[in-house]
Write a protein that holds these residues in place. Structure first.
Motif, mmCIF file in Angstrom:
data_model
loop_
_atom_site.group_PDB
_atom_site.id
_atom_site.type_symbol
_atom_site.label_atom_id
_atom_site.label_comp_id
_atom_site.label_asym_id
_atom_site.label_seq_id
_atom_site.Cartn_x
_atom_site.Cartn_y
_atom_site.Cartn_z
ATOM 1 N N VAL A 41 -16.052 37.228 -32.845
ATOM 2 C CA VAL A 41 -16.715 38.254 -33.654
ATOM 3 C C VAL A 41 -17.726 38.984 -32.780
ATOM 4 N N HIS A 42 -17.646 40.304 -32.732
ATOM 5 C CA HIS A 42 -18.563 41.127 -31.949
ATOM 6 C C HIS A 42 -19.326 42.045 -32.895
ATOM 7 N N THR A 43 -20.646 41.911 -32.906
ATOM 8 C CA THR A 43 -21.474 42.805 -33.706
ATOM 9 C C THR A 43 -21.621 44.123 -32.967
ATOM 10 N N LEU A 44 -21.244 45.202 -33.645
ATOM 11 C CA LEU A 44 -21.361 46.524 -33.028
ATOM 12 C C LEU A 44 -22.818 46.949 -33.129
ATOM 13 N N THR A 45 -23.494 47.052 -31.986
ATOM 14 C CA THR A 45 -24.946 47.231 -31.907
ATOM 15 C C THR A 45 -25.423 48.350 -32.822
ATOM 16 N N GLY A 46 -26.385 47.994 -33.682
ATOM 17 C CA GLY A 46 -26.990 48.991 -34.559
ATOM 18 C C GLY A 46 -26.161 49.335 -35.770
ATOM 19 N N ARG A 47 -25.048 48.633 -35.971
ATOM 20 C CA ARG A 47 -24.158 48.985 -37.070
ATOM 21 C C ARG A 47 -24.297 47.993 -38.223
ATOM 22 N N THR A 48 -24.646 48.505 -39.384
ATOM 23 C CA THR A 48 -24.622 47.690 -40.601
ATOM 24 C C THR A 48 -23.664 48.285 -41.622
ATOM 25 N N ASP A 49 -23.111 49.465 -41.297
ATOM 26 C CA ASP A 49 -22.180 50.113 -42.216
ATOM 27 C C ASP A 49 -20.824 49.405 -42.182
ATOM 28 N N SER A 50 -20.057 49.603 -43.239
ATOM 29 C CA SER A 50 -18.690 49.103 -43.256
ATOM 30 C C SER A 50 -17.855 49.878 -42.254
ATOM 31 N N ILE A 51 -17.026 49.146 -41.507
ATOM 32 C CA ILE A 51 -16.051 49.794 -40.636
ATOM 33 C C ILE A 51 -14.764 49.880 -41.441
ATOM 34 N N VAL A 52 -14.281 51.087 -41.718
ATOM 35 C CA VAL A 52 -13.229 51.274 -42.710
ATOM 36 C C VAL A 52 -11.848 51.439 -42.108
ATOM 37 N N SER A 53 -11.761 51.751 -40.810
ATOM 38 C CA SER A 53 -10.451 51.973 -40.220
ATOM 39 C C SER A 53 -10.542 51.756 -38.720
ATOM 40 N N VAL A 54 -9.453 51.271 -38.115
ATOM 41 C CA VAL A 54 -9.422 51.090 -36.674
ATOM 42 C C VAL A 54 -8.000 51.315 -36.179
ATOM 43 N N SER A 55 -7.871 51.912 -35.000
ATOM 44 C CA SER A 55 -6.569 52.121 -34.372
ATOM 45 C C SER A 55 -6.711 51.886 -32.880
ATOM 46 N N CYS A 56 -5.832 51.031 -32.339
ATOM 47 C CA CYS A 56 -5.876 50.679 -30.917
ATOM 48 C C CYS A 56 -4.520 51.007 -30.290
ATOM 49 N N PRO A 57 -4.403 52.110 -29.576
ATOM 50 C CA PRO A 57 -3.114 52.427 -28.945
ATOM 51 C C PRO A 57 -2.808 51.559 -27.733
ATOM 52 N N SER A 58 -3.835 50.913 -27.162
ATOM 53 C CA SER A 58 -3.621 50.073 -25.985
ATOM 54 C C SER A 58 -4.730 49.032 -25.903
ATOM 55 N N ALA A 59 -4.610 48.135 -24.918
ATOM 56 C CA ALA A 59 -5.633 47.104 -24.734
ATOM 57 C C ALA A 59 -6.929 47.663 -24.183
ATOM 58 N N SER A 60 -6.925 48.927 -23.742
ATOM 59 C CA SER A 60 -8.128 49.531 -23.162
ATOM 60 C C SER A 60 -8.688 50.667 -24.005
ATOM 61 N N LEU A 61 -8.252 50.772 -25.284
ATOM 62 C CA LEU A 61 -8.823 51.798 -26.154
ATOM 63 C C LEU A 61 -8.665 51.407 -27.617
ATOM 64 N N CYS A 62 -9.788 51.409 -28.324
ATOM 65 C CA CYS A 62 -9.796 51.294 -29.782
ATOM 66 C C CYS A 62 -10.725 52.353 -30.339
ATOM 67 N N VAL A 63 -10.317 52.963 -31.442
ATOM 68 C CA VAL A 63 -11.121 53.973 -32.134
ATOM 69 C C VAL A 63 -11.283 53.517 -33.582
ATOM 70 N N ALA A 64 -12.536 53.495 -34.046
ATOM 71 C CA ALA A 64 -12.829 53.027 -35.400
ATOM 72 C C ALA A 64 -13.661 54.064 -36.143
ATOM 73 N N LEU A 65 -13.676 53.944 -37.476
ATOM 74 C CA LEU A 65 -14.475 54.818 -38.332
ATOM 75 C C LEU A 65 -15.375 53.965 -39.200
ATOM 76 N N ASP A 66 -16.599 54.444 -39.454
ATOM 77 C CA ASP A 66 -17.428 53.770 -40.444
ATOM 78 C C ASP A 66 -17.599 54.665 -41.652
ATOM 79 N N ASN A 67 -18.248 54.130 -42.685
ATOM 80 C CA ASN A 67 -18.342 54.904 -43.922
ATOM 81 C C ASN A 67 -19.492 55.904 -43.923
#
Length: 761
Positions: free
Chosen positions: A555-581
């Motif tokens: 489990v990795h806490t995303l620094t400064g984030r307390t919002d819900s993370i609502v979506s994530v997409s990882c096209p490769s092992a070296s890139l992930c893109v996420a959205l918060d609310n």
């Protein structure tokens, strides 16, 4: 108090048939010729038949009852008449071959062969009971034998395992290791032979029994030397009657009504206040088969069959459900093979659906079905949608394993499939409960929702092509990087992993990896990386998700984030893109580690993201917005409006040249050029009101199911006069009529004009 069950049998008059034996060793039941001893095992499949106990023939000799956790009724070839009546002991056919009695909860009850309750016969705690041909009862209570009519039983001393003589004048019982013959009129008793579990022959001349060595033996009913039959060793036996007059074919339970009929078969239904059962019969063999049981009312849901049809060797049932609390209704077609009673995989799936959305209760139904050769089928559906209702947000997942297959869900149990998604041609089926899904290939889709995981090896095959497995409450999202690995999340901090998702519930294992946090969306670019996000601002990752166990996850806490993370997409092992609310996009180039996830804000705000490659990410959001980045690490995004200010809820891409988005009004919006701006996207209404939202709307459809999937062949949408605002308008005559399937040819009338469609086997 129900006592321990003791095997018993009842002889009905006729010619002597086969002996049915519960064997001492091995699976199933053994059928033995009483003269020559030829033996044949049936019902050896433990999954279907369990461990059969206490076999008993029906009075017409056409079926056997036995107990194996629940009551089974089978034919002599081992196929099921009804293999799941209910859990109870010591079943026995009555003098009516369509009725079965059994001990349950200390009472003797009676059901039809379809499992529908008929009567409570005795409320005393009898442990066993069998019937004579005249309807007299032989029952065992506390080791004592009782004989007579159910309302006037008399005690006849010690005895168990009773078996009537065919003329009903005598009863053979087991008494202290001896087979005893008792005269019913005077109560006289005589010892016949050492042994137990007697079974009188239908001709009245012999009695079969099990000796102290568990050998099967037969002795003259008048006494004499016994002889061994065959080599089988057993616990219990019963003797098949072969009536002199052939029994009638297709004998439905008492009280049944005819639901559908053709020259080849029939479907009947029988109901009580809480459930309805459906039986089918092929006229060529005359064997009744249990097809389905639906709860007439379970909680807030009422279910029944709204239409049925029989054609060739198949029966089609339209199962319909109504939400009694929130409003709305749904239905889908299921096809059965009348030769076995089994559901036909890949057939059926035509559906009607209506989810009430704030404008009053809507109605949807399937009012006609037809079925033909190879189980192909067709249905006529109707819906009545009130003003302001009928639009269902597409909140579920969109997954495209190839440009020739995209599959989407709306979060309300509807599944949409297309083999040409850019054209806007979508088929729809109802898979109740399915919420999220992932398709690692065109021949495997796996979904989750509530307590179930759903699998399909033929995603375009309709509702019958989806198989549910009860896994665990609270399943939320799923990702399948390959056909041999699927990872699901739930709302209580668990991940669920399966390396063989088609193998059912037992293939899924769980690990708690995030405390009590609700884990949401998950993305797995390969079998060596999965990244999930939770509602507390954390990323939950594994570089070996197939290993199972909590140790494989961090489990990795995303620094400064307390919002819900609502979506994530990882096209490769070296890139992930996420959205918060809050409308922020978060990016990581080291998603498996604890590095930073820098963020940028988008105006949308975005609700879902998908990255078909490391050089293309798309985020959709409110007001129909699409934000595109060809370099997501840089944080550069360009915006456009692609959906006339509708709220976009989901997105999935097959490649950089095909993406599909779902909106809040029931549209799937597709583009073969996702970076081409608003003009490059085309919306298709798949889950909403096709009329004006200001008036009532009545729709009709002709749908079909064949070897190529489920198709919508004809559609009519008729807005009703605006004068009907607070009340539903009168129902007009149908315009799509005379639906018929002959072989593989489907015909109907469109407002009086003949239409023809050739179905595929």
């Amino acid at each position: 108090m129900a006592l321990a069950a003791s095997p018993a049998s009842a002889a009905f008059p006729g010619r002597n048939g086969l002996l049915a034996v519960q064997p001492l060793t091995g699976r199933g039941l053994v059928l033995v010729n009483a003269r020559g001893g030829q033996e044949r095992r049936i019902c050896t499949d433990r999954v279907r038949c369990g461990k059969p106990r206490n076999p008993r023939w029906s009075p017409d000799g056409r079926a056997l009852s036995f107990n194996a956790s629940n009551i089974h009724l089978i034919y002599p070839d081992g196929s099921c008449l009804n293999c799941a009546i209910r859990g109870a002991g010591t079943p026995a056919f009555t003098a009516n071959p369509a009725l079965v009695s059994f001990v349950t909860g200390g009472e003797l009850a009676e059901d039809g062969i379809d499992g529908i309750y008929k009567a409570t016969i005795l409320k005393r705690s009898f442990s066993d009971a069998v019937w004579s041909a005249a309807g007299e009862l032989a029952a065992v209570h506390a080791g004592q034998l009782w004989l007579g009519s159910p309302s006037a039983l008399r005690a006849f001393g010690l005895g168990s395992s009773p078996s009537w003589s065919p003329d009903g004048s005598r009863v053979a019982v087991d008494r202290k290791g001896w087979v005893i013959v008792i005269g019913v009129r005077h109560g006289s008793a005589r010892r016949l032979v050492r042994g137990d579990n007697p079974a009188w022959s239908p001709d009245g001349r012999s009695i079969a029994f099990i000796d102290a060595r568990h050998d099967l033996r037969v002795i003259p009913a008048s006494g004499g030397r016994s002889r061994r039959v065959g080599s089988v060793r057993g616990y219990a036996v019963d003797w098949q009657p072969l009536p002199v007059t052939p029994p009638p074919l297709c004998v439905a339970p008492p009280g049944s009504t005819l639901l559908a009929s053709s020259a080849t078969g029939v479907v009947t239904t029988d109901s009580n206040p809480w459930s309805s059962a459906y039986m089918g019969c092929l006229r060529s063999d005359g064997r009744e088969r249990f097809l389905e049981r639906l709860d007439s009312r379970a909680g807030n849901l009422a279910s029944a069959v709204s239409a049925a049809a029989v054609g060739d060797r198949y029966a089609a049932l339209a199962n319909e459900s109504e939400d009694l609390h929130y409003g709305g209704s749904s239905g889908s077609v299921v096809v059965f093979d009348l030769r076995t009673g089994a559901m036909v995989p890949g057939r059926g799936g035509e559906s009607a659906y209506c989810q009430s959305q704030g404008g009053g209760s809507c109605e949807a139904s399937i009012d006609q079905v037809a079925v033909g050769t190879d189980g192909v089928s067709a249905a006529h559906t109707t819906s009545l949608i009130p003003p302001g209702s009928g639009s269902v947000p597409l909140d579920g997942d969109i997954t495209c394993p190839s440009p020739s297959l995209c599959v989407a869900t709306d979060g309300f149990g509807r599944v949409f499939t297309s083999t040409d998604p850019a054209s806007g041609a979508w088929a729809v089926t109802n898979v109740p409960g399915l919420w999220a899904l992932s398709c690692p290939s065109v021949s495997l889709c796996v979904g989750v929702g509530g307590e179930f995981a759903y699998t399909s090896t033929n995603p375009t095959g309709g509702a019958a092509a989806w198989t549910p497995a009860l896994v665990h409450p609270g399943l939320n999202e799923i990702a399948c990087p390959s056909t041999t690995l699927c990872v699901a999340t739930d709302i209580t901090g668990n991940v669920w992993t399966s390396t063989d998702p088609t193998a059912g519930a037992a293939s899924w294992t769980s690990a708690n990896v995030d405390g009590s946090n609700r884990i949401g969306h998950i993305s797995c670019p390969s079998t060596s990386l999965c990244v999930a996000v939770d509602y507390n601002g954390n990323a939950v990752t594994s570089t070996n998700p197939g290993a199972g166990g909590a140790a494989a996850w961090q489990v990795h806490t995303l620094t400064g984030r307390t919002d819900s993370i609502v979506s994530v997409s990882c096209p490769s092992a070296s890139l992930c893109v996420a959205l918060d609310n809050s409308g922020d996009v978060l990016t990581s180039t080291t998603p498996s580690g604890s590095g930073p996830w820098p963020s940028v804000s988008l105006a949308g705000p975005p609700t879902a993201v998908d990255c078909p490659s490391a050089s293309l990410c798309l985020a959709v959001g409110n007001q129909g917005t699409l934000d595109v980045s060809t370099d997501p690490v840089s944080g550069t995004w360009a915006g456009a409006v692609i959906d006339d200010k509708q709220q976009l809820r989901s997105i999935g891409c097959a490649s950089a040249s095909l993406c599909i988005a779902g909106d809040g009004a029931g549209n799937l919006v597709a583009s073969p050029n996702p970076t081409g701006g608003g003009a490059a996207w085309t919306a298709t209404l798949v889950d909403g009101n096709p009329c004006s939202a200001e008036t009532w709307c009545r729709t009709e459809e002709i749908q079909s199911s064949d070897g190529t999937g489920v198709h919508t062949l004809d559609t009519l949408a008729v807005p009703t006069p605006a004068t009907f605002v607070s009340a539903a308008p009168p129902t007009p005559p149908a315009l799509l009529t005379d639906l018929s399937v002959s072989g593989l040819a489907l015909t109907w009338l469109h407002a009086g004009t003949p239409e023809l469609f050739q179905l595929q086997p």
